[in-house]
Every structure is written in C-alpha cells, then in structure tokens.
Design an enzyme around this catalytic site. Structure first.
Site, PDB file in Angstrom:
ATOM      1  N   HIS A 136      -0.026  -2.063  -3.618  1.00  0.00           N
ATOM      2  CA  HIS A 136       0.020  -0.625  -3.269  1.00  0.00           C
ATOM      3  C   HIS A 136      -0.971   0.053  -4.208  1.00  0.00           C
ATOM      4  O   HIS A 136      -1.556   1.071  -4.111  1.00  0.00           O
ATOM      5  CB  HIS A 136       1.133  -0.002  -3.115  1.00  0.00           C
ATOM      6  CG  HIS A 136       2.078   0.262  -4.485  1.00  0.00           C
ATOM      7  ND1 HIS A 136       3.010  -0.677  -4.945  1.00  0.00           N
ATOM      8  CD2 HIS A 136       1.998   1.308  -5.269  1.00  0.00           C
ATOM      9  CE1 HIS A 136       3.447  -0.177  -6.048  1.00  0.00           C
ATOM     10  NE2 HIS A 136       2.729   1.219  -6.326  1.00  0.00           N
ATOM     11  N   ASP A 166       4.145  -7.096  -2.391  1.00  0.00           N
ATOM     12  CA  ASP A 166       3.413  -6.086  -3.076  1.00  0.00           C
ATOM     13  C   ASP A 166       2.691  -6.698  -4.246  1.00  0.00           C
ATOM     14  O   ASP A 166       2.815  -6.115  -5.430  1.00  0.00           O
ATOM     15  CB  ASP A 166       4.498  -4.972  -3.533  1.00  0.00           C
ATOM     16  CG  ASP A 166       3.564  -3.721  -3.930  1.00  0.00           C
ATOM     17  OD1 ASP A 166       2.735  -3.371  -3.253  1.00  0.00           O
ATOM     18  OD2 ASP A 166       4.225  -2.867  -4.686  1.00  0.00           O
ATOM     19  N   SER A 247       3.421   1.271 -12.181  1.00  0.00           N
ATOM     20  CA  SER A 247       3.223   0.245 -11.263  1.00  0.00           C
ATOM     21  C   SER A 247       2.066  -0.778 -11.285  1.00  0.00           C
ATOM     22  O   SER A 247       0.807  -0.628 -11.720  1.00  0.00           O
ATOM     23  CB  SER A 247       2.911   1.068  -9.731  1.00  0.00           C
ATOM     24  OG  SER A 247       3.331   0.137  -8.620  1.00  0.00           O
TER      25      SER A 247
END
Length: 506
Positions: A136, A166, A247
């Site tokens: 992402h 992911d 992230s």
C-alpha cells in the site's frame, strides 16, 4: 453509475481457504543466480536467521537503533493523475484509519509532479539496493523516490508486489549499502522488547520501543480493502508507537535484526493508540524471494474452505444458514473443498478440524494462514486433524489455484494475470440502458498492475482493446494472447466519461 454497477454486478466471492504465501516473510527458493548478493535472499542456512533476545537494556536499545536507522529509508509515492473516484482516500487511510470517519479527502485537482501523493518507509535488505516495503506504500505510483537516512535520493524500480500480504520489493542502483538481516520470526516471544523504526508524520529516522503484545493476529484489514484475492494475516502485534509514515518500516529485536515489516495500526483516530501490527519476517522474506526469483509469488493451497472455530460470529452465521450445530473452540473446521484439492486427495473430509500443520499448532485461521503461507505448490505438509474425536495425520501435497504442483514464471501467466485484472460480462439490458455496444466490467484490479497504472479500477467498463470490441474475458484474452507491443484500452469510468489509454504488454 458506480453504485448502479455494484447493484447489477455484485462481486463473486470464492471461498478457497488455503494457505498461500507470506504473512511471516521472506523465505528462500532454490533458484540459481549469478548475482553476488543472492545469498541475502536464498540462503537456507541457520546463519541467515539470527537468534532472538527476550530482554533489552538501555545499551541494547542504542545498539539496535544504530544498526537499524541507516537501513530504513523514506519512500515517496508520486502519482501524476487526477482522482478518478469521488472519494479517493489517502494512501494510508485504509491501513491507518481515516480521522474523518472513513469519508476520505476528495482530490479535485491533479497532483503536481513534484509533490508526492503519499510517503512511507522501507527497509534495505541487501547491500546492492533491494528494499522491502508495503504494497500500500507503493500502490498506484508512476514514480517512486527512495531517500536514505543520509538524505541521498534515488529513483527506485518496483520489482513486484503482493497485495495478499501487503508486501512489495523495490530496487535502487547502488552498492555497499547498510542492510538488515532477517531474524526467524517463529522464535519471537510475547513480552519481548522490540524497536519500530520508520518515518512517521514526516519525522525521519524515528525510533520507538515497546514489546510484542501478541502473535498471529488476524485483523481483517487486507480482506476488507478488496485488493487481496487470498489474504494472509498473522500479524505480530506490538505496542511500540507506530503512526502514518511508519508503514513499510522495520520492527527489530535487540540485535537490530528484522522480525517484521510494520504495516498497520488499530485506531479510532487514525493515529497511534497502542496497537500496531507487523508482517512477520519469515513470511515477508518468502514473498520477496519469490518476486525476485520468479517475478511473482508462488502460492501453495490446501484447497479447503473453512470456519474458524474461534470466531463465534462466523460459527453462528454458518449454523443459521445450513441448520447445523457446530461448536466453538480451537482449530479450523473444514466446510468444503475446492476443485483439485490436495487435502481431499489426501483423504480429508468435510467436518474434519485442523489442529496442526507439521509441528505448528493451529488454533485459528490466522495460524493456518501462517503455516501454509510460507509454502509453495508441490510442497508437502503433515496435516493433523480431528475426526469424530480421533486424531489423524495425513501428508498433503499443496497445489496452486489451477491444481498444479509446479512453480510458475511470468511467461506462464494468463493474459488477465499479466495485465492485472479480471473481467465480468455486462448484461444486454445494461448495455441498452447505457447506450453501449460492447463492454466488460473490470474486477479484482491489482494495485501496480498495467490496468491500474492507466487509471482503471474495479467496476470500470472496458469497451475496446486494441480497437476491437470486447464482451467477455475470453475476448480480452484472445486479443492479447501472445501479443507483444503497445496495448490500447478504451474504457468508461464511474461518471460515464470515456478514455483511451495504453501500456506496453508485459
């Protein structure tokens, strides 16, 4: 138009509970290479998995931080296109929550070339410039900039992505870079001290400390976003502070060895509230090695659909629908089998409860995903299950979704796999109502795939491919089978606007 499409053309939910690849991280695959740094991806020796310390002192924090910070980078995602969705959310909204209550911020203007659409983190995992991050973080980018902790900047190549875990793999052209070793995430313990390193909220090279709060967490975040066809969730939960920008960054032990890739938080505000989640290193490692060696992730499946016996809501819904009386507890209940199921071939039956894969205890679906997620087609696993109170163990050969037991390369992919989208037929009534002579609906559009890159999303209607009308997925496959060169796609967005854009056939 979008809501109309959703009503007329609902998604087909296919239940194949399997294992697929990677919530634990990067494993190795026996694939020879002349790359001098191949050992960073394919070594199977115990030396490539460093031991875990279960306690940290102040000196340990300093040591781990000094090791980790130089190997963690900032990733800037540039997307030079206007938003084509009425409420396109920020790149981190899905994974870090939306402070506006899920509404997302509308983007009315095209993003300038020199301003990134989103920023995240990444971890250098080899001295020649391979970098692991989240899918992402890189999704939708037409340019990815990597900035090292010393402020040196590079334009990165996206090697590949896996929405199901992911995870993404990038490459910059440099040598002698600082990098992190992968630790064996199976050895981590609840209560063990860890550091999270990344670039939250624009604050570069930020280090936070905490403990491992839980293992094997399934929080439903990958499946809820609709981008993962077979999501694998078995997250490491930590209370080390993680915020937007972390992230794709590193979760490390006291030696500064990588035990996870920070991916998400659970929050009502979109910011840290004590619950952070990381993809385990064993799973992440397996994913990036598949991408590097084969160009795509190799997924092994048991070939079963199941019920998580720890999930009371799931059990209640199943009992109500099928008039059964399944009881809650520990393990995974088999409710059915896919075509060419390896589990069924091995003698397993509906009603069996899986309790162990090899030596790995299975208490819930997250455990099953983690155990099978590190396997590939053709791998054999010992499955222990309960049948009428009796414990049975069977040797199961895992298969891919087409029933094969061999690894695949990009050359083996179907047309739809190569361009990153499936297609669903439009009814003749729909064509008449909207004045269309042809068209198929784009489904399961992959972030970073060719269709996504030209601005096609789920529910958009593709009218023509290379100037030829298409009315089924077979039409698309026939036009592009063995085709090489530039592909021209004519499509309609949710507002009824017609575009013609193109890409080079991979």
């Amino acid at each position: 138009m979008k809501s109309t499409l959703k009503k007329l053309l609902p998604f087909a939910v296919v239940g194949v509970v399997s294992g697929a690849t990677a919530v634990g991280t990067l494993q190795y695959f026996g694939h020879t290479s002349n790359n001098a740094d191949q050992s960073y991806f394919t070594s199977s020796s115990n030396a490539s998995f460093v031991g875990m310390n279960t306690a940290m002192t102040g000196d340990d924090f300093v040591k781990a931080a000094k090791t980790t910070v130089p190997a963690v980078v900032t990733i800037k995602n540039y997307q030079n296109r206007a938003s084509s969705r009425a409420s396109e959310q920020d790149i981190f909204d899905f994974f870090f929550g939306d402070p506006q209550g899920g509404r997302g911020q509308q983007r009315q203007k095209q993003q300038p070339d020199n301003i990134p659409s989103g920023m995240g983190s990444g971890v250098i995992i080899s001295p020649d410039g391979y970098i692991i991050s989240n899918n992402h973080v890189v999704a939708g980018a037409n340019k990815l900039e990597v900035v090292l902790s010393n402020k040196k900047s590079y334009i990165a190549t996206l090697v590949g992505t896996d929405p199901n875990t992911d995870i993404s793999l990038l490459k910059i052209e440099e040598k002698g870079l600082p990098y992190l070793n992968f630790a064996n995430s199976d050895n981590i313990e609840v209560g063990q001290w860890v550091l999270a390193v990344g670039n939250p909220l624009g604050l570069n090279s930020t280090v936070t400390a905490g403990i491992i709060s839980a293992k094997g967490r399934g929080i439903g975040i990958l499946s809820s976003q609709g981008k993962a066809s077979n999501p694998i969730e078995s997250f490491i939960q930590t209370d080390a502070a993680i915020n937007p920008g972390n992230s794709g960054g590193a979760l490390v032990n006291s030696n500064g060895d990588l035990i996870g890739i920070n991916s998400a938080i659970q929050s009502t505000t979109g910011y840290y509230q004590g619950y952070g989640f990381a993809v385990p290193s064993n799973l992440a490692r397996k994913i990036v090695e598949d991408i590097k060696n084969f160009g795509l992730v190799q997924r092994g499946f048991l070939g079963v659909s199941s019920i998580d016996l720890s999930d009371e809501k799931q059990i209640a819904a199943y009992n109500k629908e099928f008039k059964t009386d399944i009881k809650g507890g520990s393990g995974v209940y088999i409710r059915g089998f896919s075509d060419n199921s390896g589990a069924q071939d091995a003698g397993m039956k509906t009603g069996d409860v899986i309790t162990k894969i090899d030596s790995y205890a299975v208490t819930d679906f997250a455990d099953l995903s983690a155990a099978i997620g590190s396997k590939r087609p053709g791998d054999k696993v010992q499955v222990t299950y309960s049948r009428n109170g009796k414990e049975i163990t069977s040797l199961v050969t895992l298969k891919d979704q087409k029933g094969g037991t061999s690894t695949r390369t990009k050359a083996d992919l179907s047309v739809t796999e190569k361009i990153g989208s499936n297609f669903e037929n439009l009814s003749e009534r729909f064509k008449t109502d909207y004045g269309l002579n042809s068209g198929v609906v784009a489904r399961n559009v992959i972030d970073g795939g060719e269709m996504s890159k030209i601005g096609i999303f789920d529910n958009y209607i593709v009218i023509e491919v290379n100037g030829k009308p298409v009315n089924s997925e077979k039409d698309v496959e026939k036009i592009l089978d063995k085709y090489q060169g530039n592909v021209q796609v004519k499509f309609v967005d949710e507002y009824g606007r017609i575009y013609t854009k193109g890409f080079k056939m991979p």
